[in-house]
Design an enzyme around this catalytic site. Sequence first.
Site, PDB file in Angstrom:
ATOM      1  N   ARG A 130      -8.472  -0.538   5.050  1.00 11.52           N
ATOM      2  CA  ARG A 130      -7.597   0.411   4.349  1.00 11.52           C
ATOM      3  C   ARG A 130      -6.292  -0.249   3.928  1.00 11.52           C
ATOM      4  O   ARG A 130      -5.625   0.217   3.004  1.00 11.52           O
ATOM      5  CB  ARG A 130      -7.266   1.602   5.266  1.00 11.52           C
ATOM      6  CG  ARG A 130      -8.439   2.460   5.635  1.00 11.52           C
ATOM      7  CD  ARG A 130      -8.045   3.651   6.470  1.00 11.52           C
ATOM      8  NE  ARG A 130      -6.983   4.426   5.814  1.00 11.52           N
ATOM      9  CZ  ARG A 130      -6.481   5.535   6.329  1.00 11.52           C
ATOM     10  NH1 ARG A 130      -6.912   5.977   7.512  1.00 11.52           N
ATOM     11  NH2 ARG A 130      -5.537   6.203   5.697  1.00 11.52           N
ATOM     12  N   LYS A 160       0.847  -1.207   0.000  1.00  8.88           N
ATOM     13  CA  LYS A 160       0.000   0.000   0.000  1.00  8.88           C
ATOM     14  C   LYS A 160       0.875   1.245   0.000  1.00  8.88           C
ATOM     15  O   LYS A 160       0.652   2.179  -0.790  1.00  8.88           O
ATOM     16  CB  LYS A 160      -0.878  -0.006   1.244  1.00  8.88           C
ATOM     17  CG  LYS A 160      -1.557   1.324   1.553  1.00  8.88           C
ATOM     18  CD  LYS A 160      -2.463   1.265   2.763  1.00  8.88           C
ATOM     19  CE  LYS A 160      -1.771   1.442   4.071  1.00  8.88           C
ATOM     20  NZ  LYS A 160      -1.383   2.824   4.420  1.00  8.88           N
ATOM     21  N   ASN A 161       1.918   1.239   0.849  1.00 14.23           N
ATOM     22  CA  ASN A 161       2.711   2.452   1.038  1.00 14.23           C
ATOM     23  C   ASN A 161       3.754   2.669  -0.050  1.00 14.23           C
ATOM     24  O   ASN A 161       4.481   3.661  -0.024  1.00 14.23           O
ATOM     25  CB  ASN A 161       3.354   2.445   2.427  1.00 14.23           C
ATOM     26  CG  ASN A 161       2.295   2.603   3.509  1.00 14.23           C
ATOM     27  OD1 ASN A 161       1.140   2.908   3.213  1.00 14.23           O
ATOM     28  ND2 ASN A 161       2.679   2.372   4.746  1.00 14.23           N
ATOM     29  N   ASP A 196       5.057   0.577  12.068  1.00 14.37           N
ATOM     30  CA  ASP A 196       3.774  -0.005  11.609  1.00 14.37           C
ATOM     31  C   ASP A 196       3.599  -1.438  12.063  1.00 14.37           C
ATOM     32  O   ASP A 196       2.563  -2.052  11.796  1.00 14.37           O
ATOM     33  CB  ASP A 196       3.680   0.052  10.076  1.00 14.37           C
ATOM     34  CG  ASP A 196       3.442   1.464   9.612  1.00 14.37           C
ATOM     35  OD1 ASP A 196       3.542   1.712   8.399  1.00 14.37           O
ATOM     36  OD2 ASP A 196       3.188   2.338  10.466  1.00 14.37           O
ATOM     37  N   CYS A 256      -4.303  11.859  13.508  1.00 17.44           N
ATOM     38  CA  CYS A 256      -5.098  10.625  13.622  1.00 17.44           C
ATOM     39  C   CYS A 256      -4.718   9.964  14.944  1.00 17.44           C
ATOM     40  O   CYS A 256      -4.006  10.540  15.761  1.00 17.44           O
ATOM     41  CB  CYS A 256      -4.812   9.714  12.434  1.00 17.44           C
ATOM     42  SG  CYS A 256      -3.104   9.216  12.374  1.00 17.44           S
ATOM     43  N   ARG A 260       0.931  14.366  13.287  1.00 17.88           N
ATOM     44  CA  ARG A 260       1.259  14.131  11.875  1.00 17.88           C
ATOM     45  C   ARG A 260       1.246  15.404  11.024  1.00 17.88           C
ATOM     46  O   ARG A 260       0.486  15.540  10.080  1.00 17.88           O
ATOM     47  CB  ARG A 260       0.321  13.069  11.299  1.00 17.88           C
ATOM     48  CG  ARG A 260       0.340  11.819  12.151  1.00 17.88           C
ATOM     49  CD  ARG A 260      -0.271  10.648  11.481  1.00 17.88           C
ATOM     50  NE  ARG A 260       0.602  10.140  10.419  1.00 17.88           N
ATOM     51  CZ  ARG A 260       0.239   9.133   9.637  1.00 17.88           C
ATOM     52  NH1 ARG A 260      -0.932   8.569   9.794  1.00 17.88           N
ATOM     53  NH2 ARG A 260       1.030   8.708   8.683  1.00 17.88           N
TER      54      ARG A 260
HETATM   55  C1  EPZ Z   1       4.441   6.799   6.263  1.00 17.07           C
HETATM   56  O1  EPZ Z   1       3.701   7.856   6.847  1.00 17.07           O
HETATM   57  C2  EPZ Z   1       3.493   5.613   6.210  1.00 17.07           C
HETATM   58  N1  EPZ Z   1       2.335   5.944   5.382  1.00 17.07           N
HETATM   59  C3  EPZ Z   1       3.036   5.262   7.628  1.00 17.07           C
HETATM   60  O2  EPZ Z   1       2.242   4.078   7.529  1.00 17.07           O
HETATM   61  C4  EPZ Z   1       4.267   4.945   8.474  1.00 17.07           C
HETATM   62  O3  EPZ Z   1       3.855   4.715   9.799  1.00 17.07           O
HETATM   63  C5  EPZ Z   1       5.251   6.123   8.438  1.00 17.07           C
HETATM   64  O4  EPZ Z   1       5.574   6.445   7.063  1.00 17.07           O
HETATM   65  C6  EPZ Z   1       6.542   5.821   9.179  1.00 17.07           C
HETATM   66  O5  EPZ Z   1       7.153   4.698   8.620  1.00 17.07           O
HETATM   67  C7  EPZ Z   1       2.458   5.901   4.041  1.00 17.07           C
HETATM   68  O6  EPZ Z   1       3.516   5.617   3.497  1.00 17.07           O
HETATM   69  C8  EPZ Z   1       1.226   6.228   3.240  1.00 17.07           C
HETATM   70  P1  EPZ Z   1       6.683  10.079   8.284  1.00 17.07           P
HETATM   71  P2  EPZ Z   1       4.324   9.357   6.856  1.00 17.07           P
HETATM   72  O7  EPZ Z   1       6.598  11.341   7.515  1.00 17.07           O
HETATM   73  O8  EPZ Z   1       5.071   9.595   5.585  1.00 17.07           O
HETATM   74  C9  EPZ Z   1       6.730  13.303  11.783  1.00 17.07           C
HETATM   75  C10 EPZ Z   1       0.331   2.738   7.775  1.00 17.07           C
HETATM   76  O9  EPZ Z   1      -0.118   2.157   8.765  1.00 17.07           O
HETATM   77  N2  EPZ Z   1       6.616  14.297  10.702  1.00 17.07           N
HETATM   78  O10 EPZ Z   1       7.858   9.181   8.075  1.00 17.07           O
HETATM   79  O11 EPZ Z   1       3.255  10.272   7.226  1.00 17.07           O
HETATM   80  C11 EPZ Z   1       5.473  12.459  11.905  1.00 17.07           C
HETATM   81  O12 EPZ Z   1       4.505  13.120  12.694  1.00 17.07           O
HETATM   82  C12 EPZ Z   1       0.846   4.158   7.903  1.00 17.07           C
HETATM   83  O13 EPZ Z   1       0.429   2.224   6.631  1.00 17.07           O
HETATM   84  C13 EPZ Z   1       6.714  15.636  11.022  1.00 17.07           C
HETATM   85  O14 EPZ Z   1       6.857  16.024  12.184  1.00 17.07           O
HETATM   86  O15 EPZ Z   1       5.361   9.226   8.055  1.00 17.07           O
HETATM   87  C14 EPZ Z   1       6.002  11.211  12.545  1.00 17.07           C
HETATM   88  O16 EPZ Z   1       6.124  11.424  13.935  1.00 17.07           O
HETATM   89  C15 EPZ Z   1       0.626   4.711   9.303  1.00 17.07           C
HETATM   90  N3  EPZ Z   1       6.630  16.545  10.007  1.00 17.07           N
HETATM   91  C16 EPZ Z   1       7.396  11.061  11.934  1.00 17.07           C
HETATM   92  O17 EPZ Z   1       7.742  12.360  11.448  1.00 17.07           O
HETATM   93  C17 EPZ Z   1       6.475  16.165   8.702  1.00 17.07           C
HETATM   94  O18 EPZ Z   1       6.446  17.042   7.816  1.00 17.07           O
HETATM   95  C18 EPZ Z   1       7.467  10.071  10.787  1.00 17.07           C
HETATM   96  O19 EPZ Z   1       6.517  10.452   9.843  1.00 17.07           O
HETATM   97  C19 EPZ Z   1       6.374  14.801   8.400  1.00 17.07           C
HETATM   98  C20 EPZ Z   1       6.465  13.876   9.424  1.00 17.07           C
END
Ligand code: EPZ
Length: 425
Positions: free
Chosen positions: A399, A23-24, A307, A118, A123
């Site tokens: 999802r 998915k990701n 995850d 969420c 996020r």
């Molecule tokens: C991706 O989300 C995945 N989703 C998430 O999977 C996964 O948990 C996550 O990466 C971490 O591996 C998809 O790929 C669609 P991040 P993403 O940006 O890109 C903070 C699932 O279950 N952050 O790596 O949103 C954020 O809050 C989902 O399939 C900021 O602060 O994750 C988090 O604490 C859930 N500012 C950390 O970084 C930003 O601009 C990692 O987030 C972006 C992120």
Amino acid sequence: MNDRMIIRGGRPLIGSIVTQGAKNAALPVMASALLLRGGRLTLKRVPDLQDIHTMADLLRHLGADITFAGGNMTIDVPDELKWDTPADLVRRMRASSLVLGPLVARCGRAVLPLPGGCAIGSRPIDFHLKGLVRMGAEIDLEQGSVHARTGGLSATRICLDFPSVGATENMLMTAALTPGESVIENAAREPEISNLSQSLRLMGATVEGDGTSTIRVVGTSRLQSATVEIIPDRIEASTYLLAGVMTRGEITVTDIVPEYLQALVCKLEEAGVPVETSGNSVSVSCKGLKWNGVTLKTLPYPGFPTDLQPQIMAALCMAEGTSVIHESVFDSRYVHVAEFKRMGGKIDIQGNTVVVTGVHKLMGTEVRASDLRAGAALILMGLAAGGETVVCGLKHVWRGYESLMEKMKSIGADIELLADDKSAV
Ligand code: EPZ
């Protein structure tokens, strides 16, 4: 789809599961189609999931024409695209933010309602916005939406404050359509980043170093049609392996890249779970097994995946001894703990760390999923618990887990969807 299921637990799950497309990986590759101008992006092995349909609806809203059948997807992108994204779609799925970079690069403009937080944390998308500003976009936040515009982006060096998966993906896509050399420092190293990089290379951009913390992109003003295969879903595969562990069964996941599961395999072996890897499959054989507690910290890839944190916590609820889990990627990813405790899990939250004391028996009851991976973990708990477990909130689970009911039944799970009036369907 139904929102509740009933599970009669305590049976060892035995059999083989074919891993779905990731998915990701599919979501960012779908978004990258927006970089085309009068072109077609063809994707193979796309999982049939709610989030995929949401992204498809968003791309259609922007002007793309999409076909999707049997795992194969075509995305035809016209010369002219809309750049204003609808709040109802964006707020349904955080990954909608992945259209931001492509729209700014392709149209010079984008309006994106800020994706909500969420169950797993606030996020924000500040890293995404900072990277776009670095490349020459102007960003305004008005009435809860991001308004981005540019007279022309410049290839440059972008240093991410954190190896954010989404921010890395947005920067990759933006740089691919920006002539010149860009470098992304402190980039995420997930396999999904490499899948997107491969897609961008097939479309005509130069992308090197994906899978490491430094990715070099030489962008071009026009990208071309391409066909790309989506990689297997490492989180889905890991979830089924943990179902095999928790039910003391024998599970093989196939059509996977074993290297993607390295962090889980190491942890399982540390816990005393025998894991077999051969070719494109990984197996666990857990008849009569007792496993030990472990200490783990979730980290960006190749560290232990966040995850998988709810799912491994479920398995550690049944370990011999104590485990310590530290969630370091999200600021609050323990909403599932309360539901685990209702099934007999002995869990103590201490700040951003959780101490799990293994018990020999979990009890079935009615529980509610708060997010995708928590929902999957509750299903694992129900499969291992004695008695009946009703899991509500399945809209989260659909999802991310394709054909979950069929796959679970194929390995012997006693699992049924419930109609709203509690009767089995
Ligand atoms: C991706 O989300 C995945 N989703 C998430 O999977 C996964 O948990 C996550 O990466 C971490 O591996 C998809 O790929 C669609 P991040 P993403 O940006 O890109 C903070 C699932 O279950 N952050 O790596 O949103 C954020 O809050 C989902 O399939 C900021 O602060 O994750 C988090 O604490 C859930 N500012 C950390 O970084 C930003 O601009 C990692 O987030 C972006 C992120």
